[in-house]
Write a protein that holds these residues in place. Sequence first.
Motif, PDB file in Angstrom:
ATOM      1  N   GLN A  79       0.869  -1.114   0.020  1.00 26.13           N
ATOM      2  CA  GLN A  79       0.097   0.067  -0.059  1.00 26.13           C
ATOM      3  C   GLN A  79       1.030   1.165  -0.007  1.00 26.13           C
ATOM      4  O   GLN A  79       2.178   1.162   0.412  1.00 26.13           O
ATOM      5  CB  GLN A  79      -0.856  -0.043   1.188  1.00 26.13           C
ATOM      6  CG  GLN A  79      -1.734  -1.339   1.196  1.00 26.13           C
ATOM      7  CD  GLN A  79      -2.842  -1.236   2.512  1.00 26.13           C
ATOM      8  OE1 GLN A  79      -3.372   0.009   2.771  1.00 26.13           O
ATOM      9  NE2 GLN A  79      -2.759  -2.297   3.228  1.00 26.13           N
ATOM     10  N   VAL A  80       0.252   2.407  -0.496  1.00 28.74           N
ATOM     11  CA  VAL A  80       1.130   3.522  -0.581  1.00 28.74           C
ATOM     12  C   VAL A  80       0.441   4.698   0.032  1.00 28.74           C
ATOM     13  O   VAL A  80      -0.693   4.834  -0.042  1.00 28.74           O
ATOM     14  CB  VAL A  80       1.595   3.564  -2.059  1.00 28.74           C
ATOM     15  CG1 VAL A  80       0.362   3.939  -2.919  1.00 28.74           C
ATOM     16  CG2 VAL A  80       2.468   5.056  -2.074  1.00 28.74           C
ATOM     17  N   HIS A  81       1.229   5.555   0.925  1.00 29.33           N
ATOM     18  CA  HIS A  81       0.313   6.781   1.565  1.00 29.33           C
ATOM     19  C   HIS A  81       0.371   7.763   0.432  1.00 29.33           C
ATOM     20  O   HIS A  81       0.954   8.029  -0.479  1.00 29.33           O
ATOM     21  CB  HIS A  81       1.508   7.255   2.669  1.00 29.33           C
ATOM     22  CG  HIS A  81       0.826   8.221   3.594  1.00 29.33           C
ATOM     23  ND1 HIS A  81       0.818   9.542   3.154  1.00 29.33           N
ATOM     24  CD2 HIS A  81       0.318   8.128   4.856  1.00 29.33           C
ATOM     25  CE1 HIS A  81       0.074  10.067   4.258  1.00 29.33           C
ATOM     26  NE2 HIS A  81      -0.168   9.243   5.241  1.00 29.33           N
ATOM     27  N   PRO A  82      -0.775   8.592   0.642  1.00 29.27           N
ATOM     28  CA  PRO A  82      -1.310   9.617  -0.476  1.00 29.27           C
ATOM     29  C   PRO A  82       0.018  10.696  -0.660  1.00 29.27           C
ATOM     30  O   PRO A  82       0.092  11.190  -1.566  1.00 29.27           O
ATOM     31  CB  PRO A  82      -2.398  10.245   0.261  1.00 29.27           C
ATOM     32  CG  PRO A  82      -3.059   9.318   1.085  1.00 29.27           C
ATOM     33  CD  PRO A  82      -1.878   8.263   1.562  1.00 29.27           C
ATOM     34  N   ASP A  83       0.706  10.892   0.381  1.00 25.37           N
ATOM     35  CA  ASP A  83       2.049  11.907   0.570  1.00 25.37           C
ATOM     36  C   ASP A  83       2.889  11.432  -0.520  1.00 25.37           C
ATOM     37  O   ASP A  83       3.449  12.201  -1.365  1.00 25.37           O
ATOM     38  CB  ASP A  83       2.470  12.312   1.739  1.00 25.37           C
ATOM     39  CG  ASP A  83       1.607  13.069   2.456  1.00 25.37           C
ATOM     40  OD1 ASP A  83       0.459  13.611   2.031  1.00 25.37           O
ATOM     41  OD2 ASP A  83       1.771  13.189   3.791  1.00 25.37           O
ATOM     42  N   VAL A  84       3.133  10.066  -0.596  1.00 24.61           N
ATOM     43  CA  VAL A  84       4.033   9.449  -1.399  1.00 24.61           C
ATOM     44  C   VAL A  84       3.698   9.382  -2.946  1.00 24.61           C
ATOM     45  O   VAL A  84       4.411   9.658  -3.806  1.00 24.61           O
ATOM     46  CB  VAL A  84       4.290   8.238  -1.087  1.00 24.61           C
ATOM     47  CG1 VAL A  84       5.333   7.337  -2.004  1.00 24.61           C
ATOM     48  CG2 VAL A  84       4.949   8.022   0.612  1.00 24.61           C
ATOM     49  N   LYS A 134      -5.727  15.377   1.661  1.00 22.66           N
ATOM     50  CA  LYS A 134      -5.445  15.696   2.886  1.00 22.66           C
ATOM     51  C   LYS A 134      -4.087  16.690   2.775  1.00 22.66           C
ATOM     52  O   LYS A 134      -3.363  16.379   2.178  1.00 22.66           O
ATOM     53  CB  LYS A 134      -5.069  14.512   3.698  1.00 22.66           C
ATOM     54  CG  LYS A 134      -6.188  13.629   3.814  1.00 22.66           C
ATOM     55  CD  LYS A 134      -5.825  12.304   5.007  1.00 22.66           C
ATOM     56  CE  LYS A 134      -6.785  11.330   4.937  1.00 22.66           C
ATOM     57  NZ  LYS A 134      -7.961  12.013   5.615  1.00 22.66           N
ATOM     58  N   PRO A 135      -4.237  17.885   3.505  1.00 23.30           N
ATOM     59  CA  PRO A 135      -3.029  18.905   3.337  1.00 23.30           C
ATOM     60  C   PRO A 135      -2.010  18.371   4.028  1.00 23.30           C
ATOM     61  O   PRO A 135      -2.295  17.565   5.010  1.00 23.30           O
ATOM     62  CB  PRO A 135      -3.936  20.052   4.009  1.00 23.30           C
ATOM     63  CG  PRO A 135      -4.882  19.469   5.152  1.00 23.30           C
ATOM     64  CD  PRO A 135      -5.432  18.524   4.453  1.00 23.30           C
ATOM     65  N   TYR A 136      -0.896  18.998   3.534  1.00 20.62           N
ATOM     66  CA  TYR A 136       0.408  18.680   4.211  1.00 20.62           C
ATOM     67  C   TYR A 136       0.440  19.583   5.524  1.00 20.62           C
ATOM     68  O   TYR A 136       0.134  20.842   5.357  1.00 20.62           O
ATOM     69  CB  TYR A 136       1.543  19.028   3.421  1.00 20.62           C
ATOM     70  CG  TYR A 136       3.044  18.675   4.119  1.00 20.62           C
ATOM     71  CD1 TYR A 136       3.348  17.434   3.942  1.00 20.62           C
ATOM     72  CD2 TYR A 136       3.608  19.554   4.709  1.00 20.62           C
ATOM     73  CE1 TYR A 136       4.683  17.170   4.735  1.00 20.62           C
ATOM     74  CE2 TYR A 136       4.969  19.576   5.269  1.00 20.62           C
ATOM     75  CZ  TYR A 136       5.410  18.430   5.337  1.00 20.62           C
ATOM     76  OH  TYR A 136       6.701  17.962   5.879  1.00 20.62           O
TER      77      TYR A 136
END
Length: 465
Positions: free
Chosen positions: A17-22, A208-210
């Motif tokens: 699975q991959v995080h949205p930030d990545v 989702k904001p950083y």
Amino acid sequence: MLDAQEIAIRFLDTRLQVHPDVVRYIQEQDNPDLIERIIAGVPADTVVVSAKHIPGMNATRDGMRFLTDPTVEIVSGGPGTSGSINSSADYLHYFRDRYSKLGGMIRNRCSSMPIEGLTRSPRYRQEECTVIGMVSEVKTTTNGHRIAEIEDSTANLSVLFRKDRPVFADAERLIPDEVIGVKGKLSTDGRLFFAEQMFRPDIRIDNKPYLSDKPGKAVFISDVHVGSNTFLEDSWLRFVDWIGESGASYLLIAGDLVDGIGVFPGQDQELTIKNIYEQYDAFGEMISGIPHRIKIIVAPGNHDVVRGAEPQPVIPEQFTRKFPENCMLVENPALVNLQGVRVLMYHGRSIDDMIGLIPGASYEQSGKMMEEMLQRRHLAPAYGRRTPIAAGKSDHLIIDPLPEILHTGHVHITGLTQYRGVLGINAGTWQSQTAFQKQMNVNPTPAQAVMVDLQTLVPETFTFL
């Protein structure tokens, strides 16, 4: 830009699975080989690939290094990047670029077909399908329905939005030159497309904001209008005293630093400083009172001494001789990076056009107008109206990548909004009600500043009257 869904699928193919930030980081790097390098480098027991698995990701967001001390990096809109118009052919490149980028955002969420393929093939008659096009004209029929003419690179199509369908609410807010997707059916004679659903480039609902992982605060203001007889000098002095004690690391100013010369008929009667160089000198001396540890980021507006067409270049050097060393000049618009939190600065002149085109819109709804920009992923969707646009080979007014904060001004009325992970700030003015505003019954909200904690993105408004 790489497709987010394709990136996620590639990781899933390897049971990761991959995080949205990545995902967003990979999109911004726009390098397909990066996916394979990341997969090859993660430990065998990894379930979710996050920033910790990518050396330097947190230090290279947006493709450049950012620091967590009071510094700022320019992602786009740095000096000399707005470009110039070389020929009429640039207009063709401009609209093709707009259609390609915005249409691509819609295409990532729904399958579509070219307009020509739909209209020329009888087998598609009465079959539900989706087309993507740029709106060239919108009108209301005598029966109260809406008809939009849309076009892609292959053909034009008339789209009917019936007033008894839910999609009509979206059609009421259609703006010329925005890019939309429309799902529905073609009439049996192939002349009219009956819309049932409409898509805009919009922001994904799961965006989702950083958030910065280090303490930091940014202050947002706009429309200072130095030189005007309605400039609130005493309020400004209170603001300077306050910001020095506020703990802020950044001050962002979204245009109209000075009132200018000859911006409107009879303006000289409303000026206390009637020399443009002296106006900027006065502004420079004013911001010199702000502690040097605070980075000041300054963009132009329609009252400033640059071309009126957007994107606007930075204030020329001959006018900034008294600006302090902690002042950084950017264009309008500009995307800047504060400790990883991206801020899109845009003066906001297009709000005038949007208010005239969207039913029920008003200057008191500056927050709502920022939402309309974000839904269309464009700062100035309508071309050829009150907002002049310099049509270069690429459209610098497209909102991509997404910011965490959209910072505007121009309307002199403070407004805040939260839309799908993006904080919208219209920062009001430092000018009391002008004669023109009184005539137009516009009531400004002067002498206000909005401060945002970069670790939470929670805004707080302060007044200095």
